[in-house]
Design a protein around this motif. Sequence first.
Motif, PDB file in Angstrom:
ATOM      1  N   GLU A  16       0.867  -1.176   0.000  1.00 39.22           N
ATOM      2  CA  GLU A  16       0.000   0.000   0.000  1.00 39.22           C
ATOM      3  C   GLU A  16       0.904   1.227   0.000  1.00 39.22           C
ATOM      4  O   GLU A  16       1.970   1.218   0.642  1.00 39.22           O
ATOM      5  N   ASP A  17       0.491   2.279  -0.682  1.00 34.61           N
ATOM      6  CA  ASP A  17       1.233   3.542  -0.658  1.00 34.61           C
ATOM      7  C   ASP A  17       0.854   4.332   0.578  1.00 34.61           C
ATOM      8  O   ASP A  17      -0.342   4.416   0.926  1.00 34.61           O
ATOM      9  N   ILE A  18       1.847   4.929   1.246  1.00 28.19           N
ATOM     10  CA  ILE A  18       1.532   5.772   2.389  1.00 28.19           C
ATOM     11  C   ILE A  18       1.004   7.119   1.877  1.00 28.19           C
ATOM     12  O   ILE A  18       1.335   7.551   0.774  1.00 28.19           O
ATOM     13  N   SER A  19       0.162   7.761   2.687  1.00 28.03           N
ATOM     14  CA  SER A  19      -0.387   9.066   2.297  1.00 28.03           C
ATOM     15  C   SER A  19       0.590  10.186   2.602  1.00 28.03           C
ATOM     16  O   SER A  19       0.672  11.175   1.873  1.00 28.03           O
ATOM     17  N   SER A  20       1.336  10.038   3.695  1.00 29.74           N
ATOM     18  CA  SER A  20       2.393  10.997   4.034  1.00 29.74           C
ATOM     19  C   SER A  20       3.337  10.339   5.014  1.00 29.74           C
ATOM     20  O   SER A  20       3.031   9.296   5.587  1.00 29.74           O
ATOM     21  N   GLY A  21       4.499  10.964   5.209  1.00 25.69           N
ATOM     22  CA  GLY A  21       5.486  10.410   6.124  1.00 25.69           C
ATOM     23  C   GLY A  21       6.620   9.727   5.394  1.00 25.69           C
ATOM     24  O   GLY A  21       6.775   9.858   4.170  1.00 25.69           O
ATOM     25  N   LYS A  22       7.422   8.985   6.148  1.00 19.62           N
ATOM     26  CA  LYS A  22       8.621   8.383   5.581  1.00 19.62           C
ATOM     27  C   LYS A  22       8.876   7.017   6.205  1.00 19.62           C
ATOM     28  O   LYS A  22       8.672   6.812   7.410  1.00 19.62           O
ATOM     29  N   ILE A  23       9.334   6.071   5.376  1.00 16.28           N
ATOM     30  CA  ILE A  23       9.740   4.745   5.835  1.00 16.28           C
ATOM     31  C   ILE A  23      11.209   4.537   5.470  1.00 16.28           C
ATOM     32  O   ILE A  23      11.590   4.671   4.304  1.00 16.28           O
ATOM     33  N   LEU A  24      12.010   4.223   6.474  1.00 18.19           N
ATOM     34  CA  LEU A  24      13.424   3.917   6.257  1.00 18.19           C
ATOM     35  C   LEU A  24      13.667   2.448   6.555  1.00 18.19           C
ATOM     36  O   LEU A  24      13.186   1.928   7.566  1.00 18.19           O
ATOM     37  N   ILE A  25      14.402   1.775   5.671  1.00 15.63           N
ATOM     38  CA  ILE A  25      14.818   0.394   5.903  1.00 15.63           C
ATOM     39  C   ILE A  25      16.335   0.366   5.879  1.00 15.63           C
ATOM     40  O   ILE A  25      16.959   0.707   4.863  1.00 15.63           O
ATOM     41  N   ASP A  26      16.923   0.005   7.014  1.00 16.14           N
ATOM     42  CA  ASP A  26      18.381   0.047   7.176  1.00 16.14           C
ATOM     43  C   ASP A  26      18.954   1.407   6.811  1.00 16.14           C
ATOM     44  O   ASP A  26      19.995   1.520   6.151  1.00 16.14           O
ATOM     45  N   GLY A  27      18.230   2.445   7.242  1.00 13.23           N
ATOM     46  CA  GLY A  27      18.713   3.810   7.049  1.00 13.23           C
ATOM     47  C   GLY A  27      18.461   4.408   5.684  1.00 13.23           C
ATOM     48  O   GLY A  27      18.732   5.590   5.463  1.00 13.23           O
ATOM     49  N   LYS A  28      17.936   3.619   4.744  1.00  9.10           N
ATOM     50  CA  LYS A  28      17.686   4.102   3.386  1.00  9.10           C
ATOM     51  C   LYS A  28      16.199   4.394   3.206  1.00  9.10           C
ATOM     52  O   LYS A  28      15.344   3.634   3.651  1.00  9.10           O
ATOM     53  N   ASP A  29      15.906   5.492   2.531  1.00  5.96           N
ATOM     54  CA  ASP A  29      14.525   5.890   2.299  1.00  5.96           C
ATOM     55  C   ASP A  29      13.851   4.899   1.345  1.00  5.96           C
ATOM     56  O   ASP A  29      14.235   4.769   0.192  1.00  5.96           O
ATOM     57  N   ALA A  30      12.846   4.192   1.868  1.00  3.87           N
ATOM     58  CA  ALA A  30      12.133   3.203   1.057  1.00  3.87           C
ATOM     59  C   ALA A  30      10.685   3.617   0.831  1.00  3.87           C
ATOM     60  O   ALA A  30       9.869   2.808   0.375  1.00  3.87           O
ATOM     61  N   THR A  31      10.372   4.873   1.112  1.00  2.00           N
ATOM     62  CA  THR A  31       8.987   5.351   1.058  1.00  2.00           C
ATOM     63  C   THR A  31       8.337   5.061  -0.295  1.00  2.00           C
ATOM     64  O   THR A  31       7.181   4.622  -0.361  1.00  2.00           O
ATOM     65  N   ASP A  32       9.069   5.324  -1.372  1.00  2.00           N
ATOM     66  CA  ASP A  32       8.510   5.147  -2.712  1.00  2.00           C
ATOM     67  C   ASP A  32       9.062   3.912  -3.432  1.00  2.00           C
ATOM     68  O   ASP A  32       8.829   3.738  -4.627  1.00  2.00           O
ATOM     69  N   ALA A  33       9.812   3.081  -2.703  1.00  4.76           N
ATOM     70  CA  ALA A  33      10.410   1.899  -3.325  1.00  4.76           C
ATOM     71  C   ALA A  33       9.349   0.835  -3.593  1.00  4.76           C
ATOM     72  O   ALA A  33       8.397   0.667  -2.825  1.00  4.76           O
TER      73      ALA A  33
END
Length: 331
Positions: free
Chosen positions: A53-70
């Motif tokens: 699912e796409d987030i509406s706002s905010g940020k997701i980091l996986i092992d310090g890397k931005d994965a929000t739009d990955a």
Amino acid sequence: MGQISLSAVTKSFGDVNVIPPLDLQINDGEFVVFVGPSGCGKSTLLRLIAGLEDISSGKILIDGKDATDAAPAERGLAMVFQSYALYPHMSVRKNIAFPLKMAKLSQAEQDRKVENAARILNLSNYLDRRPGQLSGGQRQRVAIGRAIVREPAAFLFDEPLSNLDAALRVTMRQEISELHQTLKTTMVYVTHDQVEAMTMADKIVVLNAGRIEQVGSPLELYRSPRNLFVAGFIGSPKMNFITGAEAKKHNCDTLGVRPEHVEVQADGPWTGVVGLAEHLGSDTFLKVNVPGVGDLTVRVSGEMNLHHGDQVTLGPQSGKLYRFDANGMAL
């Protein structure tokens, strides 16, 4: 590595906000369980982490890397669903190897990884069978094996045991916990069953209407719930809540006491009549109607011979009462 950080993550479906701004830190190697009632947002939160699912706002980091739009395949995560989603015409070997085949690994590398996963999951003798020849628990292990061979940064489990019978759920619960000890990989696990949460988790995240009510170890949540919701959700049978004059005696709006912390006492403060007695062998659960207090669930020794209609005098163990204010927050 399998560190996952959520910062001010939200999710809305049209005008409906199902995940208000939420912050969460999942550390490398932790077994984290999302728990809460149906509709609390736990599966949605897991899907946001997975990228399904796409987030509406905010940020997701996986092992310090931005994965929000990955894309999901780029996040280095492996998901195990409630449905096994196995290919019925393929052998166990080919089912487990499928993601490796899609990644175009050599046959020798596929064989090595499949045999290693099968050894870990006690599936070595079943590799040439088809899913229809396996039990429910074995099929779930095949689904987990398909995730293991990908060597992910973290495993995401979405209520994986809900299709199994009670005895098999207990066995699989133990197997997944042992798997975590073997692999030392981050695991994020969704369940509505607080017994699964208490027995499996390093850290529990209690969710209610998309909000995090409390985060902590199983014993932290059991001993020190921060509000009425957590107090009533963690623990089985659930905590007794007492309001009215009895609560006022303790300078609170709601008084809480767990069934296992109520004792039969010769001179206890609460005298009532047993309405229901469930004899389970090691334990007996009583529902006792106490005038002015209400119905209390009481956990006593299975050797205690109490039945419907018996009068009994009860009292709380010393230091085991919980007090809550008018807003339901722990005092």
